[in-house]
Write a protein that holds these residues in place. Structure first.
Motif, PDB file in Angstrom:
ATOM      1  N   TRP A  21       0.817  -1.213   0.000  1.00  0.00           N
ATOM      2  CA  TRP A  21       0.000   0.000   0.000  1.00  0.00           C
ATOM      3  C   TRP A  21       0.860   1.278   0.000  1.00  0.00           C
ATOM      4  O   TRP A  21       1.931   1.325   0.612  1.00  0.00           O
ATOM      5  CB  TRP A  21      -0.935   0.004   1.218  1.00  0.00           C
ATOM      6  CG  TRP A  21      -1.946  -1.122   1.177  1.00  0.00           C
ATOM      7  CD1 TRP A  21      -2.615  -1.582   0.084  1.00  0.00           C
ATOM      8  CD2 TRP A  21      -2.381  -1.930   2.284  1.00  0.00           C
ATOM      9  NE1 TRP A  21      -3.447  -2.621   0.439  1.00  0.00           N
ATOM     10  CE2 TRP A  21      -3.339  -2.855   1.772  1.00  0.00           C
ATOM     11  CE3 TRP A  21      -2.084  -1.962   3.644  1.00  0.00           C
ATOM     12  CZ2 TRP A  21      -3.975  -3.799   2.574  1.00  0.00           C
ATOM     13  CZ3 TRP A  21      -2.728  -2.902   4.448  1.00  0.00           C
ATOM     14  CH2 TRP A  21      -3.666  -3.798   3.911  1.00  0.00           C
ATOM     15  N   CYS A  22       0.351   2.311  -0.656  1.00  0.00           N
ATOM     16  CA  CYS A  22       1.052   3.593  -0.701  1.00  0.00           C
ATOM     17  C   CYS A  22       1.076   4.198   0.705  1.00  0.00           C
ATOM     18  O   CYS A  22       0.109   4.039   1.453  1.00  0.00           O
ATOM     19  CB  CYS A  22       0.317   4.587  -1.601  1.00  0.00           C
ATOM     20  SG  CYS A  22      -0.122   3.960  -3.217  1.00  0.00           S
ATOM     21  N   CYS A  25      -2.249   5.527   2.615  1.00  0.00           N
ATOM     22  CA  CYS A  25      -3.457   4.816   2.182  1.00  0.00           C
ATOM     23  C   CYS A  25      -4.303   4.442   3.399  1.00  0.00           C
ATOM     24  O   CYS A  25      -3.768   4.077   4.445  1.00  0.00           O
ATOM     25  CB  CYS A  25      -3.052   3.550   1.435  1.00  0.00           C
ATOM     26  SG  CYS A  25      -4.460   2.489   1.031  1.00  0.00           S
ATOM     27  N   ASP A  27      -6.102   1.859   3.813  1.00  0.00           N
ATOM     28  CA  ASP A  27      -6.266   0.417   4.026  1.00  0.00           C
ATOM     29  C   ASP A  27      -5.544  -0.099   5.273  1.00  0.00           C
ATOM     30  O   ASP A  27      -6.012  -1.025   5.935  1.00  0.00           O
ATOM     31  CB  ASP A  27      -5.790  -0.366   2.789  1.00  0.00           C
ATOM     32  CG  ASP A  27      -6.731  -0.162   1.587  1.00  0.00           C
ATOM     33  OD1 ASP A  27      -7.749   0.541   1.743  1.00  0.00           O
ATOM     34  OD2 ASP A  27      -6.435  -0.692   0.501  1.00  0.00           O
ATOM     35  N   CYS A  56      -6.227  -3.348  -4.413  1.00  0.00           N
ATOM     36  CA  CYS A  56      -5.335  -2.955  -3.312  1.00  0.00           C
ATOM     37  C   CYS A  56      -5.846  -3.536  -2.000  1.00  0.00           C
ATOM     38  O   CYS A  56      -5.125  -4.195  -1.253  1.00  0.00           O
ATOM     39  CB  CYS A  56      -5.272  -1.439  -3.194  1.00  0.00           C
ATOM     40  SG  CYS A  56      -4.522  -0.638  -4.621  1.00  0.00           S
ATOM     41  N   ASN A 126     -13.165   3.073  -1.585  1.00  0.00           N
ATOM     42  CA  ASN A 126     -12.340   4.268  -1.847  1.00  0.00           C
ATOM     43  C   ASN A 126     -12.798   5.000  -3.101  1.00  0.00           C
ATOM     44  O   ASN A 126     -12.084   5.827  -3.653  1.00  0.00           O
ATOM     45  CB  ASN A 126     -10.850   3.891  -1.928  1.00  0.00           C
ATOM     46  CG  ASN A 126     -10.582   2.859  -3.016  1.00  0.00           C
ATOM     47  OD1 ASN A 126     -11.448   2.575  -3.840  1.00  0.00           O
ATOM     48  ND2 ASN A 126      -9.388   2.301  -3.014  1.00  0.00           N
ATOM     49  N   GLY A 130      -8.290   1.474  -7.267  1.00  0.00           N
ATOM     50  CA  GLY A 130      -6.959   1.899  -6.841  1.00  0.00           C
ATOM     51  C   GLY A 130      -5.866   1.141  -7.557  1.00  0.00           C
ATOM     52  O   GLY A 130      -4.948   1.729  -8.142  1.00  0.00           O
ATOM     53  N   ASN A 204      -9.578   6.174   2.217  1.00  0.00           N
ATOM     54  CA  ASN A 204      -8.954   7.158   1.337  1.00  0.00           C
ATOM     55  C   ASN A 204      -7.907   6.578   0.410  1.00  0.00           C
ATOM     56  O   ASN A 204      -7.040   5.825   0.810  1.00  0.00           O
ATOM     57  CB  ASN A 204      -8.344   8.290   2.160  1.00  0.00           C
ATOM     58  CG  ASN A 204      -7.354   7.789   3.180  1.00  0.00           C
ATOM     59  OD1 ASN A 204      -7.755   7.113   4.120  1.00  0.00           O
ATOM     60  ND2 ASN A 204      -6.094   8.096   2.990  1.00  0.00           N
ATOM     61  N   CYS A 205      -8.035   6.942  -0.844  1.00  0.00           N
ATOM     62  CA  CYS A 205      -7.016   6.641  -1.845  1.00  0.00           C
ATOM     63  C   CYS A 205      -6.657   7.969  -2.493  1.00  0.00           C
ATOM     64  O   CYS A 205      -7.316   8.407  -3.429  1.00  0.00           O
ATOM     65  CB  CYS A 205      -7.576   5.671  -2.888  1.00  0.00           C
ATOM     66  SG  CYS A 205      -6.506   5.506  -4.332  1.00  0.00           S
ATOM     67  N   HIS A 206      -5.651   8.625  -1.902  1.00  0.00           N
ATOM     68  CA  HIS A 206      -5.264   9.934  -2.448  1.00  0.00           C
ATOM     69  C   HIS A 206      -4.553   9.770  -3.789  1.00  0.00           C
ATOM     70  O   HIS A 206      -4.571  10.661  -4.619  1.00  0.00           O
ATOM     71  CB  HIS A 206      -4.380  10.683  -1.453  1.00  0.00           C
ATOM     72  CG  HIS A 206      -3.179   9.892  -1.019  1.00  0.00           C
ATOM     73  ND1 HIS A 206      -3.310   8.709  -0.320  1.00  0.00           N
ATOM     74  CD2 HIS A 206      -1.853  10.096  -1.212  1.00  0.00           C
ATOM     75  CE1 HIS A 206      -2.091   8.227  -0.088  1.00  0.00           C
ATOM     76  NE2 HIS A 206      -1.201   9.046  -0.626  1.00  0.00           N
ATOM     77  N   ILE A 207      -3.932   8.615  -3.988  1.00  0.00           N
ATOM     78  CA  ILE A 207      -3.132   8.406  -5.199  1.00  0.00           C
ATOM     79  C   ILE A 207      -4.004   8.278  -6.449  1.00  0.00           C
ATOM     80  O   ILE A 207      -3.804   8.966  -7.441  1.00  0.00           O
ATOM     81  CB  ILE A 207      -2.244   7.139  -5.035  1.00  0.00           C
ATOM     82  CG1 ILE A 207      -1.243   7.326  -3.888  1.00  0.00           C
ATOM     83  CG2 ILE A 207      -1.523   6.804  -6.335  1.00  0.00           C
ATOM     84  CD1 ILE A 207      -0.203   8.407  -4.099  1.00  0.00           C
ATOM     85  N   SER A 208      -4.982   7.376  -6.392  1.00  0.00           N
ATOM     86  CA  SER A 208      -5.778   7.149  -7.596  1.00  0.00           C
ATOM     87  C   SER A 208      -7.044   7.998  -7.656  1.00  0.00           C
ATOM     88  O   SER A 208      -7.534   8.307  -8.727  1.00  0.00           O
ATOM     89  CB  SER A 208      -6.159   5.664  -7.694  1.00  0.00           C
ATOM     90  OG  SER A 208      -5.007   4.894  -7.938  1.00  0.00           O
TER      91      SER A 208
END
Ligand SMILES: Cc1ncc(C[n+]2csc(CCOP(=O)(O)OP(=O)(O)O)c2C)c(N)n1
Ligand code: SF4
Lengths: 275, 378
Positions: A21-22, A25, A27, A56, A126, A130, A204-208
């Motif tokens: 995981w980023c 994240c 998760d 993810c 999310n 992701g 939260n998935c700030h990346i995707s």
């Protein structure tokens, strides 16, 4: 005085860490809440099965020391049903992303709910795909952006909880990755419920997702969750307009003593045997 | 002692064979011409304390079968054409994760909805290559009701022994035809059962790519906690991207089947000793071929039949052995030419001709006899 630290390591497979995981994240927050809830409920590791789909969120089972299955995209519930029906004594938990549970797995989702089989489904919602880089999801809010809805989504999103309840799930709740303490409580309660329980966790998935929707950082996304989550009791006193763009959290539905599928099946089996 | 002989349908024989093999879990979705299998087991499995569930679709059915199998069940699903297409994703998962299961395909004609009530043999290549990625599979083509019974038992044994999906390919003819089955006593039949590994959980690894031996699958919930993933994994079961592990893992899926072909293969030869014309026929078509060969023999034509019972892995060695002498080979099949491709690879220079019927009718002895006559005069 310093509080005694919770020993997560007892439940983690350290050889499979670090996780994929980023940083930031949501998760990981859910993973920790899940571990605490399992600990609180006192299950033996050998009696817990965690099955997941693909995405993810669905990588979670690899990191925890239970009987774990990372299945196919959207279809973890079908494996879970096979396990629960063959060995009803096992505690079966299913992990899915929103795409996993409601797009490709939508049919399995409603049928597991219809059967009211004793499985706990945790949806890591999310609003996006992701793992594959941020394509549209069936829970993505109308007007939000993704790589496949670059001009804004025109789809009507699913309300995971309303769908679960309508399809026959007997315990339905929602929380967010911001509400880590509440999460532990709800996961514990969902697992204690006999029947199909669905916990929709806004994570939260700030990346995707976030960076395409004016929330580049995990902090902005957590703030979004905090501001939009309305406790179900507070929501009762709000006008519908005040709920615009917000979502209810809490235990939204809890029907006790509804017939559970595996118990019903084995009851039939006994009655046939007696004849 | 009096023999237990019963008249039954092919699909019933599959259900009965499965029960004798110890099958205790079935999940399916109805489809003609396979539905009798789930209908019979819906009642029979309940009576013996097993599980039989109709799922929401064929993907779910095989998913449930694989879940149950991981928990220690001997599990089965049954379907036909469109349903088998849907199962492909989970057939691949079963291959990759080495989860035993038996899949019945009562073949019907045509792509898509095709010919729901009419027979075909057009899923032979799908059985081998239907799911994506390199893998091996075992597939069996019984040619009678009695054989459907015994081969279903063997399918369960092979599935457990090699931890692989095993497919039984019958067709609408055998599935719905009634013939006698000699039901044996359970003690007289070889049955491989699920068992706990003979090593303690701390030492258990769910996979073994190196020793050439298949590690038994520990039923989940019995103290052997491990991870299962459809990602390429190491012997520990956890995903791996190391190139040597990837190579070993993929090769293993082939090797465990192909290096044990002698144990897996099964075939019948009929008058092949002096055969100059070899008929390679399987499943229901082999019944007509047998009669056609007898007719040709009366005309003094030296014809014989090779009948693969295990169709995958294909018996290359056997076909090339017979092809060397025969010089002429006929491959009748109810498809546009699938097994003929395997025969051609092993023909060793012999002349090969197909007899292909795809109109939903069986291939008759007369048609095969006419083809034998024709190529005998070439
Ligand atoms: C049959 C199939 N189709 C597509 C994919 C590619 N894929 C992998 S993960 C994924 C979506 C994941 O999104 P979600 O379920 O919301 O989980 P997240 O990654 O956001 O946790 C897709 C489409 C796949 N693995 N299998
Ligand atoms: S892509 Fe999104 S969901 Fe996936 S690990 Fe990164 S932050 Fe989490």
């Amino acid at each position: 005085m310093e509080k005694t630290k919770f020993d997560y390591e007892k439940y983690l497979r350290k050889n499979t860490l670090p996780h994929i995981w980023c940083p930031g994240c949501g998760d990981g927050i859910i993973l920790k809440s899940l571990i605490r809830a399992i600990h609180k409920n006192g299950y033996a590791k050998d009696d817990v099965v965690i099955a997941s789909g693909i995405g993810c969120a669905s990588r979670l089972p690899g990191y925890v020391d239970f009987n774990t299955i990372h299945t196919t995209h959207g279809r973890a519930l079908t494996f879970s049903i096979g396990i629960k029906m063959f060995k009803p004594r096992l505690k079966v938990i299913t992990i899915s992303g929103d795409g996993d549970a409601l797009a490709i797995g939508g049919n399995h989702f409603i049928h597991a709910a219809r059967r009211n089989i004793d499985i706990t489904l945790i949806v890591f919602n999310n609003y996006t795909y992701g793992m594959t880089g941020g394509q549209a999801s069936p829970t993505q809010p109308k007007g939000s952006f993704s790589t496949t809805t670059p001009f804004g989504s025109i789809d009507q999103p699913f309300d995971v909880c309303a769908l679960a309840q309508a399809a026959g799930a007997t315990w339905v709740g929602r929380s967010t990755s911001y509400h880590a303490v509440q999460l532990e409580k709800f996961i514990s309660e969902a697992m204690n419920h006999k029947g199909f329980s669905v916990l929709d966790i806004i994570t939260n998935c700030h990346i995707s997702y976030g960076r395409r929707n004016k929330m580049k950082s995990p902090a902005e996304m957590i703030k979004y969750q905090k501001e939009r989550a309305v406790n179900v009791r507070a929501a009762e006193n709000l006008a519908p307009e005040a709920m615009e763009g917000k979502f209810k959290t809490g235990v939204l539905y809890n029907k006790k003593d509804a017939p559970e599928f595996s118990e019903e099946y084995y009851r039939v089996l006994e009655s046939v045997k007696a004849k | 002692m009096a023999q237990n002989i019963r008249l039954m349908q092919g699909n019933e024989a599959i259900a009965e064979g499965a029960l004798l093999a110890g099958c205790n879990f079935m999940a399916g979705y109805p489809i003609t011409p396979s539905s009798e299998v789930i209908e019979i087991l819906s009642s029979r499995l309940v009576r013996i304390g097993g599980v039989c569930i109709q799922m929401e679709d064929e993907i779910a059915a095989l998913g449930a079968v694989l879940g149950a199998s991981l928990a220690g069940a001997k599990a089965l699903t049954a379907s036909s054409g469109p349903g088998i297409s849907l199962k492909q994703e989970h057939i691949g998962y079963a291959s990759m994760c080495e989860i035993p299961c038996v899949i019945i395909n009562v073949m019907r004609g045509g792509p898509s909805t095709g010919l729901p009530t009419l027979p075909a043999q057009s899923d032979i290549m799908q059985a081998r290559w239907g799911t994506h990625g390199d893998h091996a599979i075992i597939a069996i083509t019984p040619s009678s009701v009695n054989e459907s019974f015994y081969e279903t038992i063997r399918a369960f044994n092979l599935a457990l022994k090699y931890r692989t999906p095993v497919m039984i390919l019958t067709d609408e003819i055998i599935g719905h035809m009634r013939e006698k089955v000699v039901i044996p006593e359970k003690k007289d039949v070889e049955i491989i059962d699920t068992a706990l590994p003979d090593i303690p959980p701390e030492e258990y690894k769910p996979y073994n790519f190196k020793s050439g031996k298949v590690t038994p699958l520990a039923p989940m919930g019995e103290g052997y906690r491990y991870h299962v993933t459809g990602l390429i994994h190491s012997e520990t079961g956890f995903p791996s991207q190391k190139i040597d592990i990837i190579q070993d893992a993929q090769k293993w899926l082939y090797d465990k089947i192909y290096k044990n072909i002698k144990d897996i293969e099964k075939f019948e030869e009929f008058l092949t000793g002096d055969a100059e014309i070899l008929v390679v026929a399987y499943g229901s078509t082999s019944r007509s071929a047998r009669q056609a060969i007898s007719m040709a023999r009366e005309d003094g034509i030296k014809a014989g039949m090779f009948r693969p019972i295990t169709i995958w892995p294909f018996p290359d060695e056997q076909v090339s052995r017979l092809a060397k002498r025969a010089k002429k080979i006929l491959v009748p099949e109810m498809n546009m030419g699938q097994v003929i491709l395997e025969v051609e690879r092993n023909a060793c220079g012999s002349y090969v001709r197909g007899l292909n019927v795809v109109n939903g009718e069986p291939i008759t002895p007369d048609m095969i006899y006419a083809s034998i006559k024709e190529i005998s005069s070439l």
